[in-house]
Motif scaffolding. Structure first.
Motif, PDB file in Angstrom:
ATOM      1  N   ASN A 178       0.815  -1.221   0.000  1.00  0.00           N
ATOM      2  CA  ASN A 178       0.000   0.000   0.000  1.00  0.00           C
ATOM      3  C   ASN A 178       0.847   1.269   0.000  1.00  0.00           C
ATOM      4  N   GLY A 179       2.164   1.126  -0.077  1.00  0.00           N
ATOM      5  CA  GLY A 179       3.038   2.277  -0.219  1.00  0.00           C
ATOM      6  C   GLY A 179       3.533   2.891   1.068  1.00  0.00           C
ATOM      7  N   VAL A 180       3.067   2.414   2.222  1.00  0.00           N
ATOM      8  CA  VAL A 180       3.538   2.979   3.494  1.00  0.00           C
ATOM      9  C   VAL A 180       5.046   2.769   3.636  1.00  0.00           C
ATOM     10  N   LEU A 181       5.502   1.554   3.404  1.00  0.00           N
ATOM     11  CA  LEU A 181       6.937   1.291   3.413  1.00  0.00           C
ATOM     12  C   LEU A 181       7.577   1.581   2.059  1.00  0.00           C
ATOM     13  N   GLY A 182       6.840   1.367   0.978  1.00  0.00           N
ATOM     14  CA  GLY A 182       7.355   1.656  -0.352  1.00  0.00           C
ATOM     15  C   GLY A 182       8.191   0.533  -0.925  1.00  0.00           C
ATOM     16  N   ASN A 183       8.872   0.824  -2.027  1.00  0.00           N
ATOM     17  CA  ASN A 183       9.628  -0.189  -2.756  1.00  0.00           C
ATOM     18  C   ASN A 183      10.708  -0.828  -1.890  1.00  0.00           C
ATOM     19  N   VAL A 184      10.878  -2.116  -2.052  1.00  0.00           N
ATOM     20  CA  VAL A 184      11.899  -2.852  -1.305  1.00  0.00           C
ATOM     21  C   VAL A 184      13.280  -2.533  -1.860  1.00  0.00           C
ATOM     22  N   LEU A 185      14.206  -2.263  -0.955  1.00  0.00           N
ATOM     23  CA  LEU A 185      15.599  -2.045  -1.324  1.00  0.00           C
ATOM     24  C   LEU A 185      16.467  -3.253  -0.995  1.00  0.00           C
ATOM     25  N   HIS A 186      16.196  -3.858   0.172  1.00  0.00           N
ATOM     26  CA  HIS A 186      17.065  -4.944   0.642  1.00  0.00           C
ATOM     27  C   HIS A 186      16.294  -5.814   1.623  1.00  0.00           C
ATOM     28  N   PHE A 187      16.391  -7.122   1.432  1.00  0.00           N
ATOM     29  CA  PHE A 187      15.812  -8.109   2.341  1.00  0.00           C
ATOM     30  C   PHE A 187      16.955  -8.904   2.956  1.00  0.00           C
ATOM     31  N   SER A 188      16.926  -9.072   4.265  1.00  0.00           N
ATOM     32  CA  SER A 188      17.926  -9.886   4.954  1.00  0.00           C
ATOM     33  C   SER A 188      17.192 -10.884   5.834  1.00  0.00           C
ATOM     34  N   GLY A 189      17.363 -12.171   5.570  1.00  0.00           N
ATOM     35  CA  GLY A 189      16.605 -13.171   6.314  1.00  0.00           C
ATOM     36  C   GLY A 189      17.446 -14.354   6.726  1.00  0.00           C
ATOM     37  N   ARG A 190      17.038 -14.968   7.830  1.00  0.00           N
ATOM     38  CA  ARG A 190      17.684 -16.195   8.254  1.00  0.00           C
ATOM     39  C   ARG A 190      16.634 -17.080   8.919  1.00  0.00           C
ATOM     40  N   TYR A 191      16.836 -18.368   8.816  1.00  0.00           N
ATOM     41  CA  TYR A 191      16.000 -19.328   9.533  1.00  0.00           C
ATOM     42  C   TYR A 191      16.954 -20.309  10.186  1.00  0.00           C
ATOM     43  N   TRP A 192      17.168 -20.099  11.464  1.00  0.00           N
ATOM     44  CA  TRP A 192      18.090 -20.930  12.232  1.00  0.00           C
ATOM     45  C   TRP A 192      17.299 -21.899  13.100  1.00  0.00           C
ATOM     46  N   THR A 193      17.676 -23.158  13.045  1.00  0.00           N
ATOM     47  CA  THR A 193      17.113 -24.185  13.914  1.00  0.00           C
ATOM     48  C   THR A 193      18.277 -24.994  14.503  1.00  0.00           C
ATOM     49  N   ASP A 194      17.988 -25.762  15.556  1.00  0.00           N
ATOM     50  CA  ASP A 194      19.081 -26.493  16.210  1.00  0.00           C
ATOM     51  C   ASP A 194      18.785 -27.977  16.388  1.00  0.00           C
ATOM     52  N   TYR A 195      17.790 -28.502  15.638  1.00  0.00           N
ATOM     53  CA  TYR A 195      17.419 -29.895  15.873  1.00  0.00           C
ATOM     54  C   TYR A 195      18.537 -30.860  15.513  1.00  0.00           C
ATOM     55  N   GLY A 196      19.515 -30.419  14.722  1.00  0.00           N
ATOM     56  CA  GLY A 196      20.607 -31.312  14.337  1.00  0.00           C
ATOM     57  C   GLY A 196      21.956 -30.927  14.902  1.00  0.00           C
ATOM     58  N   PHE A 197      21.993 -29.996  15.866  1.00  0.00           N
ATOM     59  CA  PHE A 197      23.316 -29.541  16.316  1.00  0.00           C
ATOM     60  C   PHE A 197      24.040 -30.590  17.160  1.00  0.00           C
ATOM     61  N   SER A 198      23.309 -31.512  17.793  1.00  0.00           N
ATOM     62  CA  SER A 198      23.957 -32.559  18.589  1.00  0.00           C
ATOM     63  C   SER A 198      24.386 -33.704  17.677  1.00  0.00           C
ATOM     64  N   PRO A 199      25.631 -34.142  17.765  1.00  0.00           N
ATOM     65  CA  PRO A 199      26.078 -35.288  16.966  1.00  0.00           C
ATOM     66  C   PRO A 199      25.321 -36.573  17.284  1.00  0.00           C
ATOM     67  N   SER A 200      24.632 -36.624  18.436  1.00  0.00           N
ATOM     68  CA  SER A 200      23.886 -37.822  18.803  1.00  0.00           C
ATOM     69  C   SER A 200      22.437 -37.776  18.322  1.00  0.00           C
ATOM     70  N   ALA A 201      22.039 -36.704  17.650  1.00  0.00           N
ATOM     71  CA  ALA A 201      20.696 -36.670  17.072  1.00  0.00           C
ATOM     72  C   ALA A 201      20.563 -37.828  16.087  1.00  0.00           C
ATOM     73  N   PRO A 202      19.492 -38.629  16.169  1.00  0.00           N
ATOM     74  CA  PRO A 202      19.427 -39.869  15.391  1.00  0.00           C
ATOM     75  C   PRO A 202      19.224 -39.646  13.899  1.00  0.00           C
ATOM     76  N   MET A 203      19.733 -40.581  13.142  1.00  0.00           N
ATOM     77  CA  MET A 203      19.523 -40.578  11.698  1.00  0.00           C
ATOM     78  C   MET A 203      18.031 -40.662  11.399  1.00  0.00           C
ATOM     79  N   SER A 204      17.588 -39.884  10.403  1.00  0.00           N
ATOM     80  CA  SER A 204      16.208 -39.947   9.915  1.00  0.00           C
ATOM     81  C   SER A 204      16.202 -39.542   8.453  1.00  0.00           C
TER      82      SER A 204
END
Length: 395
Positions: free
Chosen positions: A152-178
């Motif tokens: 609707n123009g309140v923010l206006g045209n996008v110049l730059h998007f910066s995104g991340r999706y961090w999860t930790d379900y696999g950070f342990s070496p003992s997390a089981p194979m699936s």
């Protein structure tokens, strides 16, 4: 409109339970215009998981094969929430049996299969059966509100998007194979959570036109085999036998939009970040931030021109923002919102379309299988870039 709609969910894991609960609440959201929703079956090859989920969410029975659900005359609508590599066979079988299908993202584990599924979906729609994909974060009120502010123009045209999706379900070496650790390059963290981040970016910023700087990294190269069935990201007792991890723990890339540019980072080994989808979008008139860990608010900066008091302010989401009025049992200011609610909005939108409600009187439609193919083409471009030393890939 049919007198009733029978619903089934194939997959009793973490996301499958979210779908099962969503169908249970969908008819309680907004005005009571849906036909009766019958909760018929939870399907899972693990009979214990299926039985427990059916009892927990009030489904009439459980089945141990997708074929039983496809053949059942009392089932009209099916969510498919299983390993990506199984999507094509199950979805195509359900569509051939005349069911309406909502498939979890990503659409499949290969572009070839995804495109075949989209072709099957178009053919099924010609016969009156819908096939849609669940892009659940499109239902998050904060993300939808930021999109409104851009469009609707309140923010206006996008110049730059910066995104991340961090999860930790696999950070342990003992997390089981699936199954999550099996598959080719790009089928790990990139497909699992990077798929969310890419469709969110296009939802806000428009089409990505090119991708460059792709990087895929596996930092834990083997996993112990579990001693019992694994549900979702659960950690169970493991054996002394290990298998090789076949896909990526971490991925990063850059993108260009028709307007603006973007940077992306995803991980399943980010210790301390269980479910951290975060982004910042910078526009001509200001900027906005979203953090999934605080889903009932956004941060908003609108430039007042002076430069002296410029900065972000907290905006608490409430009845004036997308989805909330009428869509929560208590839709008052500052009541709050959670990720499970988004599954309810998604199920409601799908059921409204299946029931024949017009677009004008419904929630925004669920994404199509063609949208799912587009999402996988983006992930494929990231993988191609990564396998070619960060090469720029035009889309």
């Amino acid at each position: 409109m049919a007198d009733s709609l029978g619903v089934a969910v194939i997959g009793a894991g973490m996301a499958g339970k979210a779908h099962a609960a969503a169908y249970r609440t969908a008819s309680t959201l907004y005005s009571p215009v849906l036909p009766q929703i019958r909760l018929v079956s939870i399907g899972d090859v693990n009979a214990e998981f299926g039985s427990l989920a059916a009892r927990r969410f009030g489904y009439e029975r459980h089945d141990t094969s997708w074929e039983a659900i496809a053949e059942a005359d009392d089932i009209d609508v099916v969510s498919v929430v299983i390993a990506n590599s199984l999507h094509r066979e199950v979805v195509e079988g359900l569509l051939a049996a005349g069911k309406h299908v909502l498939c979890e993202k990503p659409l499949s584990d290969s572009l070839e299969d995804a495109r075949a599924m989209a072709t099957a979906a178009r053919a099924a729609e010609g016969r009156g059966n819908l096939a849609r994909i669940g892009f659940t974060f499109r239902r998050t009120p904060g993300i939808a509100y930021i999109r409104d502010l851009i469009q609707n123009g309140v923010l206006g045209n996008v110049l730059h998007f910066s995104g991340r999706y961090w999860t930790d379900y696999g950070f342990s070496p003992s997390a089981p194979m699936s199954w999550r650790y099996k598959g080719g390059p790009g089928s790990g963290a990139l497909a699992d959570v990077g798929s969310h981040l890419t469709y969110v970016s296009e939802f806000l910023c428009g089409d990505i036109t090119s991708i460059s700087g792709g990087r895929l990294t596996t930092v834990i190269d083997k996993r112990p085999l579990p001693l019992s069935a694994v549900m979702g990201h659960d950690h169970v007792a493991v054996s002394d036998t290990f298998e090789a991890v076949e896909n990526d723990d971490y991925a990063a890339f850059n993108a260009e939009f028709a307007s603006g540019a973007g940077s992306f980072e995803v991980s399943r080994v980010a210790a301390g970040h269980a479910n951290s989808l975060q982004f910042e979008v910078f526009c001509a008139n200001g900027a906005a931030k979203f953090d999934q860990r605080r889903p009932s608010e956004i941060q908003l900066f609108l430039n007042d021109g002076s430069g002296n008091e410029n900065g972000y302010r907290q905006v608490i989401l409430g009845p004036g923002h997308p989805y909330i009025t009428g869509g929560l049992a208590m839709d008052a200011p500052e009541v709050g919102f959670g990720q499970n609610d988004a599954f309810g909005y998604q199920a409601r939108a799908f059921l409204e379309e299946v029931a024949g409600l017009s677009g004008e009187e419904s929630l925004p439609r669920c994404a199509t299988f063609d949208d799912g193919v587009r999402n996988m083409e983006l992930l494929g471009a990231v993988t191609e870039s990564a396998l070619n030393n960060g090469k720029k890939i035009q889309l």
